[in-house]
Design an enzyme around this catalytic site. Structure first.
Site, PDB file in Angstrom:
ATOM      1  N   CYS A   2      -4.707  -3.438 -11.783  1.00  0.00           N
ATOM      2  CA  CYS A   2      -3.784  -4.268 -12.542  1.00  0.00           C
ATOM      3  C   CYS A   2      -3.647  -3.683 -13.942  1.00  0.00           C
ATOM      4  CB  CYS A   2      -4.206  -5.723 -12.684  1.00  0.00           C
ATOM      5  SG  CYS A   2      -4.360  -6.594 -11.122  1.00  0.00           S
ATOM      6  N   ARG A  27      -1.655   1.583 -12.157  1.00  0.00           N
ATOM      7  CA  ARG A  27      -2.848   0.756 -11.937  1.00  0.00           C
ATOM      8  C   ARG A  27      -2.659  -0.264 -10.811  1.00  0.00           C
ATOM      9  NH1 ARG A  27      -6.382   1.004 -16.252  1.00  0.00           N
ATOM     10  NH2 ARG A  27      -7.291  -0.939 -15.578  1.00  0.00           N
ATOM     11  N   TRP A  76      -2.352  -5.274  -8.716  1.00  0.00           N
ATOM     12  CA  TRP A  76      -2.924  -4.735  -7.474  1.00  0.00           C
ATOM     13  C   TRP A  76      -3.645  -5.915  -6.846  1.00  0.00           C
ATOM     14  CZ3 TRP A  76      -7.790  -3.855  -5.219  1.00  0.00           C
ATOM     15  CH2 TRP A  76      -7.798  -2.945  -4.148  1.00  0.00           C
ATOM     16  N   ASN A 102      -6.799  -9.055 -15.264  1.00  0.00           N
ATOM     17  CA  ASN A 102      -7.189  -7.877 -14.496  1.00  0.00           C
ATOM     18  C   ASN A 102      -8.662  -8.058 -14.142  1.00  0.00           C
ATOM     19  OD1 ASN A 102      -7.742  -5.306 -13.509  1.00  0.00           O
ATOM     20  ND2 ASN A 102      -8.016  -4.446 -15.546  1.00  0.00           N
ATOM     21  N   GLY A 103      -8.988  -7.996 -12.852  1.00  0.00           N
ATOM     22  CA  GLY A 103     -10.393  -8.143 -12.449  1.00  0.00           C
ATOM     23  C   GLY A 103     -10.523  -9.155 -11.328  1.00  0.00           C
ATOM     24  N   GLU A 485     -11.914  17.493  -0.546  1.00  0.00           N
ATOM     25  CA  GLU A 485     -10.846  17.126  -1.478  1.00  0.00           C
ATOM     26  C   GLU A 485      -9.466  17.391  -0.858  1.00  0.00           C
ATOM     27  OE1 GLU A 485     -10.424  15.413  -3.932  1.00  0.00           O
ATOM     28  OE2 GLU A 485      -8.745  16.143  -5.114  1.00  0.00           O
ATOM     29  N   LYS A 489      -6.700  14.436  -0.411  1.00  0.00           N
ATOM     30  CA  LYS A 489      -5.345  14.502  -0.978  1.00  0.00           C
ATOM     31  C   LYS A 489      -4.311  14.224   0.101  1.00  0.00           C
ATOM     32  CE  LYS A 489      -5.971  14.140  -4.300  1.00  0.00           C
ATOM     33  NZ  LYS A 489      -7.126  14.113  -5.103  1.00  0.00           N
ATOM     34  N   GLU A 492      -4.358  10.463   1.301  1.00  0.00           N
ATOM     35  CA  GLU A 492      -3.919   9.406   0.394  1.00  0.00           C
ATOM     36  C   GLU A 492      -2.432   9.455   0.106  1.00  0.00           C
ATOM     37  OE1 GLU A 492      -5.709   9.310  -3.546  1.00  0.00           O
ATOM     38  OE2 GLU A 492      -6.044  11.448  -3.454  1.00  0.00           O
ATOM     39  N   HIS A 508     -21.956  21.013  15.595  1.00  0.00           N
ATOM     40  CA  HIS A 508     -22.794  19.833  15.829  1.00  0.00           C
ATOM     41  C   HIS A 508     -21.949  18.612  16.188  1.00  0.00           C
ATOM     42  CE1 HIS A 508     -26.260  22.071  14.490  1.00  0.00           C
ATOM     43  NE2 HIS A 508     -25.569  22.470  13.440  1.00  0.00           N
ATOM     44  N   LYS A 611      -4.663   3.560  -9.329  1.00  0.00           N
ATOM     45  CA  LYS A 611      -5.356   4.692  -9.948  1.00  0.00           C
ATOM     46  C   LYS A 611      -6.726   4.307 -10.484  1.00  0.00           C
ATOM     47  CE  LYS A 611      -4.848   8.847 -12.324  1.00  0.00           C
ATOM     48  NZ  LYS A 611      -5.237   9.649 -11.147  1.00  0.00           N
TER      49      LYS A 611
END
Ligand code: F6R
Length: 616
Positions: A2, A27, A76, A102-103, A485, A489, A492, A508, A611
């Site tokens: 948020c 955000r 968010w 926010n939270g 990584e 990428k 997402e 394995h 983010k």
């Protein structure tokens, strides 16, 4: 998550709030809303599910009256789905008070039950509306927003930054924070609030970070900070080191494309000022030599991409500083009983400096007597404030949700830390240090070489593979975190199943995944550094090729051994073993970006993500 923004001053606030929200949309982008006190002294608000554009469209159709005091929010979703009703602001005190948050307020259910018993009814499913109702009830008792905040904040458990205004107190926005970020922008005859400085940097670069459990009241002329009990708190302003142009797209098709292109600059800026006489000297770490000499264990903790940077850092710090290094996902770290002592150094890595899991890991480590050092890209953020020391990465603002330039800057900072500690501990011979410094200094140009030479071809390859359903990535040594990584990428931003493996792990289990046509990227280490490691990876390639995999190799220029077994070869310039990750990751970022673009997806704002992950 948020984004929150607040404004008091003499200018119409709506445009300022919307511009601030546009910069904070990274955000969260499930809904957006604003509340403004107009010139007649009435509170008006508007909120809409969907991205900020939905709110803009609604305001264009039915404008709100002008006002010079306002708050804005981009969400968010946590409690309650992304609907108009759950969007912020939430209103209370007969719609004369507006609040954004926010939270997560963890005890909201019991507080809601208490309010319902008191006759309050709710219009949303959010925890935020509960806080609004509590502050509204206190306002009716006291007629003072600051007092109402003080009465309520200690009853809230969890994480919150709350911003509120009341139509009976125009020209005032009050905010409180616990475990969520809040920064003040200091203007002339106007002041701002934001989740981070991006919210207001186009208006002022003077900022003040609000600390844990503090309340701030802003008016056009004053900024007053107190603790939750009302005692005055001293805070020192800082100057934001980048300007608003740095946070614009500047002609690029996406922020991610711009940030990938800025990677050489991010590395160069992170190195700048930290090399002296061919050795690494990090001025921020002055005074910590005894700690570095004394330390017997390092734990590097982080999440997501930052944790993959940490994995690369482990190799470098162990090699140069000869201290054992463990990498711990921050959200796993504090839920067991890790061995931490006074000689343990806990290094946290965070682009945003606000990731709740990482912040909690830092606090946990401190409580257990460890010394803490953070590697962070955001000035004034919470994690560096909670750490004993900080090494800033200077990647500039990273707006795209998928981290790229911050990742290379984090690895750079870890390489610098390893070299700095190696020098202090006497474990790194001067010639090796000088050679590493030279490698570092040559990196920015080599990153640009990869972009120049491979961008077009890798993008083309991604275009052909737009219908692919799964991609695997393999690497060994420092190539392993790069494989992880590369997979992250791709997942997402293109929503394609992707997995990274240590190449040696293949036999394995994961080799069962290989069927004809399965695309596999393989990061090949240079044969100049270890003929043995190189040979092992080449034989891994043969194993998957024999089972029909379509092999895309990332290998250094001149490595001919890979040619007979590769369907595609992407070349990177020659570099030292510990420096190769900074080059090998670039084509993987380009691949993910181009594939997402070919699928028509929004590369900057992928679904379900935000983010800055400020919830646990
Ligand atoms: C992936 C990504 C995330 C972040 C992670 C930590 O592209 O950006 O995995 O790396 O959420 O974020 P920070 O570095 O802000 O702590």
């Amino acid at each position: 998550m948020c984004g929150i923004v607040g404004y008091v001053g003499a200018r119409p606030s709506e445009d300022i709030l919307l511009a601030g929200l546009a910069r904070l949309e990274y955000r969260g982008y499930d809904s957006a809303g604003i509340a403004v006190i107009d010139e007649a002294g009435s509170l008006g608000s508007r909120k809409k599910a969907g991205k900020l554009q939905a709110l803009r469209d609604s305001l264009a159709e039915h404008p709100l009256p002008d006002g010079t005091t306002g708050i804005g929010h981009t969400r968010w979703a946590t409690h309650g789905g992304p609907t108009d009703a759950n969007a912020h602001p939430h209103l209370a005190d007969e719609d004369r008070l507006a609040l954004i948050h926010n939270g997560i307020i963890e005890n909201f259910a019991e507080l809601r039950a208490e309010l319902e018993a008191d006759g309050v009814s709710f219009r949303s499913e959010t925890d935020t509306e509960v806080a609004a109702a509590l502050i509204g009830r206190e306002y009716r008792r006291t007629g003072d927003l600051r007092t109402a905040f003080r009465a309520v904040v200690n009853r809230l458990e969890g994480a919150f930054t709350l911003l509120a205004l009341h139509q009976d107190e125009p020209g005032l926005v009050v905010a409180a924070r616990r475990n969520s970020p809040l920064v003040v922008g200091l203007g002339e005859g106007e002041n701002f609030l934001g989740s981070d400085v991006a919210a207001f940097v186009e208006h002022t670069r003077r900022a003040l970070a609000i600390g844990q459990d503090e309340i701030v009241a802003i008016t056009p002329e004053a900024v007053v900070v107190t603790d939750f009990e009302g005692n005055a708190v001293e805070s020192t302003p800082f100057e934001v080191s980048w300007d608003s142009a740095a946070a614009e797209k500047g002609g690029w098709p996406s922020f991610m494309a711009k940030e990938v292109a800025e990677q050489s600059e991010a590395v160069a800026n992170t190195i700048r000022g930290r090399i002296k006489d061919s050795a690494v000297v990090i001025p921020e770490l002055d005074g910590l030599d005894d700690l570095f000499r004394d330390v017997d264990r390092i734990i590097v903790t982080a999440c997501g991409t930052a944790a993959y940077a940490a994995m690369v850092g482990k190799y470098a710090i162990e090699q140069w500083a000869r201290v054992p290094v463990d990498v711990e996902l921050a959200h796993e770290f504090r839920y067991r009983d890790p061995v931490i002592g006074e000689r343990t150094l806990v290094v946290s890595i965070s682009q945003s400096g606000e990731t709740m899991d990482t912040l909690m890991a830092v606090k946990y480590a401190r409580e257990r007597g460890a010394r803490t050092l953070s590697i962070c890209n955001t000035q004034g953020a919470t994690i560096p404030r909670e750490s004993d020391a900080v090494v800033y990465t200077h990647a500039g603002p990273e707006v795209a949700v998928a981290s790229t330039k911050a990742f290379v800057a984090q690895i750079t900072a870890l390489l610098l830390l390893g070299l700095h500690m190696g020098r202090v501990r006497g474990s790194l011979p001067a010639e090796e240090s000088a050679a590493a410094v030279l490698e570092l200094e040559n990196l920015p140009a080599k990153i640009d070489d990869v972009l120049d030479a491979e961008q077009e071809r890798v993008s083309q390859l991604a275009g052909w593979m737009a219908d692919t359903r799964s991609v695997l990535f393999l690497g060994r040594h420092v190539g392993y975190p790069i494989a992880l990584e590369g997979a992250l990428k791709l997942k997402e931003i293109s929503y394609i199943h992707a997995e990274g493996f240590a190449a040696g792990e293949l036999k394995h289990g994961p080799i069962a995944l290989i069927e004809p046509g399965q695309p596999v990227f393989v990061i090949v280490p240079s044969p100049r550094h270890s003929a043995l490691l190189h040979a092992k990876v080449v034989s891994n390639i043969q194993e998957i090729r024999a089972r029909g995999a379509r092999v895309i190799v990332v290998a250094e220029e001149g490595d001919a051994a890979v040619l007979p077994f590769a369907d595609e070869v992407i070349r990177i310039p020659l570099a030292g073993a510990l420096f190769e990750p900074l080059l090998a990751v670039v084509p993987l970022q380009i691949f993910a970006m181009a594939l997402a673009t070919a699928k028509g997806l929004d590369v900057d704002q992928p679904r379900n993500l935000a983010k800055s992950v400020t919830v646990e």
